[in-house]
Design a protein around this motif. Structure first.
Motif, PDB file in Angstrom:
ATOM      1  N   GLU A 186      -7.536  -9.670   7.639  1.00 52.51           N
ATOM      2  CA  GLU A 186      -7.064  -9.056   6.401  1.00 52.51           C
ATOM      3  C   GLU A 186      -8.158  -8.181   5.783  1.00 52.51           C
ATOM      4  O   GLU A 186      -7.879  -7.096   5.249  1.00 52.51           O
ATOM      5  N   GLU A 187      -9.388  -8.650   5.863  1.00 55.90           N
ATOM      6  CA  GLU A 187     -10.514  -7.897   5.310  1.00 55.90           C
ATOM      7  C   GLU A 187     -10.674  -6.540   5.996  1.00 55.90           C
ATOM      8  O   GLU A 187     -10.857  -5.511   5.336  1.00 55.90           O
ATOM      9  N   THR A 188     -10.588  -6.538   7.327  1.00 58.14           N
ATOM     10  CA  THR A 188     -10.714  -5.285   8.082  1.00 58.14           C
ATOM     11  C   THR A 188      -9.540  -4.359   7.806  1.00 58.14           C
ATOM     12  O   THR A 188      -9.712  -3.148   7.633  1.00 58.14           O
ATOM     13  N   ALA A 189      -8.334  -4.931   7.736  1.00 58.05           N
ATOM     14  CA  ALA A 189      -7.143  -4.129   7.451  1.00 58.05           C
ATOM     15  C   ALA A 189      -7.263  -3.465   6.082  1.00 58.05           C
ATOM     16  O   ALA A 189      -6.973  -2.271   5.924  1.00 58.05           O
ATOM     17  N   ASP A 190      -7.700  -4.229   5.087  1.00 60.96           N
ATOM     18  CA  ASP A 190      -7.855  -3.688   3.731  1.00 60.96           C
ATOM     19  C   ASP A 190      -8.907  -2.577   3.702  1.00 60.96           C
ATOM     20  O   ASP A 190      -8.725  -1.549   3.031  1.00 60.96           O
ATOM     21  N   GLU A 191     -10.003  -2.787   4.409  1.00 57.93           N
ATOM     22  CA  GLU A 191     -11.084  -1.801   4.433  1.00 57.93           C
ATOM     23  C   GLU A 191     -10.615  -0.475   5.029  1.00 57.93           C
ATOM     24  O   GLU A 191     -10.876   0.605   4.474  1.00 57.93           O
ATOM     25  N   VAL A 192      -9.906  -0.560   6.153  1.00 54.89           N
ATOM     26  CA  VAL A 192      -9.445   0.653   6.826  1.00 54.89           C
ATOM     27  C   VAL A 192      -8.360   1.360   6.007  1.00 54.89           C
ATOM     28  O   VAL A 192      -8.371   2.581   5.864  1.00 54.89           O
ATOM     29  N   LEU A 193      -7.446   0.589   5.457  1.00 55.80           N
ATOM     30  CA  LEU A 193      -6.375   1.182   4.658  1.00 55.80           C
ATOM     31  C   LEU A 193      -6.911   1.809   3.371  1.00 55.80           C
ATOM     32  O   LEU A 193      -6.356   2.790   2.870  1.00 55.80           O
ATOM     33  N   ALA A 194      -7.993   1.252   2.840  1.00 51.91           N
ATOM     34  CA  ALA A 194      -8.597   1.820   1.633  1.00 51.91           C
ATOM     35  C   ALA A 194      -9.172   3.207   1.915  1.00 51.91           C
ATOM     36  O   ALA A 194      -9.209   4.071   1.033  1.00 51.91           O
ATOM     37  N   ASP A 195      -9.601   3.415   3.156  1.00 51.71           N
ATOM     38  CA  ASP A 195     -10.161   4.712   3.553  1.00 51.71           C
ATOM     39  C   ASP A 195      -9.074   5.720   3.926  1.00 51.71           C
ATOM     40  O   ASP A 195      -9.362   6.898   4.101  1.00 51.71           O
ATOM     41  N   TRP A 196      -7.846   5.224   4.098  1.00 53.18           N
ATOM     42  CA  TRP A 196      -6.738   6.096   4.478  1.00 53.18           C
ATOM     43  C   TRP A 196      -6.252   6.826   3.226  1.00 53.18           C
ATOM     44  O   TRP A 196      -5.707   6.239   2.318  1.00 53.18           O
ATOM     45  N   LYS A 197      -6.472   8.110   3.170  1.00 55.94           N
ATOM     46  CA  LYS A 197      -6.282   8.870   1.936  1.00 55.94           C
ATOM     47  C   LYS A 197      -4.832   9.284   1.666  1.00 55.94           C
ATOM     48  O   LYS A 197      -4.528   9.758   0.571  1.00 55.94           O
ATOM     49  N   VAL A 198      -3.954   9.123   2.625  1.00 53.07           N
ATOM     50  CA  VAL A 198      -2.555   9.521   2.423  1.00 53.07           C
ATOM     51  C   VAL A 198      -1.869   8.499   1.515  1.00 53.07           C
ATOM     52  O   VAL A 198      -1.820   7.312   1.827  1.00 53.07           O
ATOM     53  N   ASP A 199      -1.326   8.951   0.415  1.00 50.64           N
ATOM     54  CA  ASP A 199      -0.677   8.067  -0.546  1.00 50.64           C
ATOM     55  C   ASP A 199       0.729   7.688  -0.103  1.00 50.64           C
ATOM     56  O   ASP A 199       1.430   8.482   0.532  1.00 50.64           O
TER      57      ASP A 199
END
Length: 213
Positions: free
Chosen positions: A141-154
């Motif tokens: 979950e931590e890795t998923a959150d980190e990567v998704l936070a960097d994904w700039k498409v809203d």
């Protein structure tokens, strides 16, 4: 110590489960079993057992894992599951996983980044749904959150694009079409607020209260 029995593995017919003094000891390929002159009722040393577990089996498991990874990027969980299915024990699997992590062959963060990029191109989903899919594939979950936070498409941008592609030629003032459009986005994990905003952008005459009526 004596090899009391040797049986074909139920998980992999090319491998043999070896029992020593009546207890399960290890699994080995049939080819190596023969080449090491291992037969029932023969003596076997602890040194040979350790060599089989820590050298032969680890080497073979690593080769299988690398071949598995060569097809496409995999999560650590997927590699573990593959080796377990092949009949390797947990100690062997862990040694292989540790080596592959150190070598960079396994990288769940990279996997998540590629998954999100590919998913957004082929079949976009909300960030919430992509997170659930990543976790189901073994990404933390931590890795998923980190990567998704960097994904700039809203999410709102993705939802609007999906709606236009799927329902751009339809009249969203039609109640049946409106419900289909709403469910289409809901099934992809978008929030009610995001869905309403996307629909409003396509059909500004529809008021918020009409969306779920």
């Amino acid at each position: 110590m004596e090899i009391t029995s040797a049986e074909k593995s139920k998980k992999n017919k090319d491998r043999i489960s070896v029992y020593i003094d009546g207890k399960f000891a290890f699994i080995i390929s049939e080819e190596d079993y023969i080449s090491l002159h291992l037969y029932e009722k023969t003596e076997i040393s602890q040194e040979t057992i350790e060599y089989i577990k820590n050298t032969i089996n680890v080497r073979q498991a690593k080769a299988k894992a690398v071949k598995f990874l060569a097809l496409r990027i995999r999560t650590e969980k997927e590699v573990r599951d593959k080796l377990h299915k092949e009949g390797y024990d947990q100690d062997c699997i862990q040694k292989v996983i540790d080596e592959l992590l150190a070598m960079g062959y396994i990288n769940d963060k990279l996997y998540a980044q590629k998954y999100i990029y590919d998913r957004s191109k082929l079949k976009p989903l909300s960030k919430k749904m992509m997170k659930l899919e990543l976790i189901s594939r073994g990404v933390s979950e931590e890795t998923a959150d980190e990567v998704l936070a960097d994904w700039k498409v809203d999410d709102s941008v993705v939802a609007e694009r999906l709606l236009k592609n799927k329902f751009g030629k339809y009249d969203l003032s039609d109640e049946k079409i409106l419900r289909k459009a709403y469910m289409f986005l809901a099934h992809r994990g978008f929030s009610g607020e995001t869905i309403k905003a996307a629909i409003r952008d396509m059909n500004s005459e529809i008021e918020d209260g009409e969306l779920l009526s």
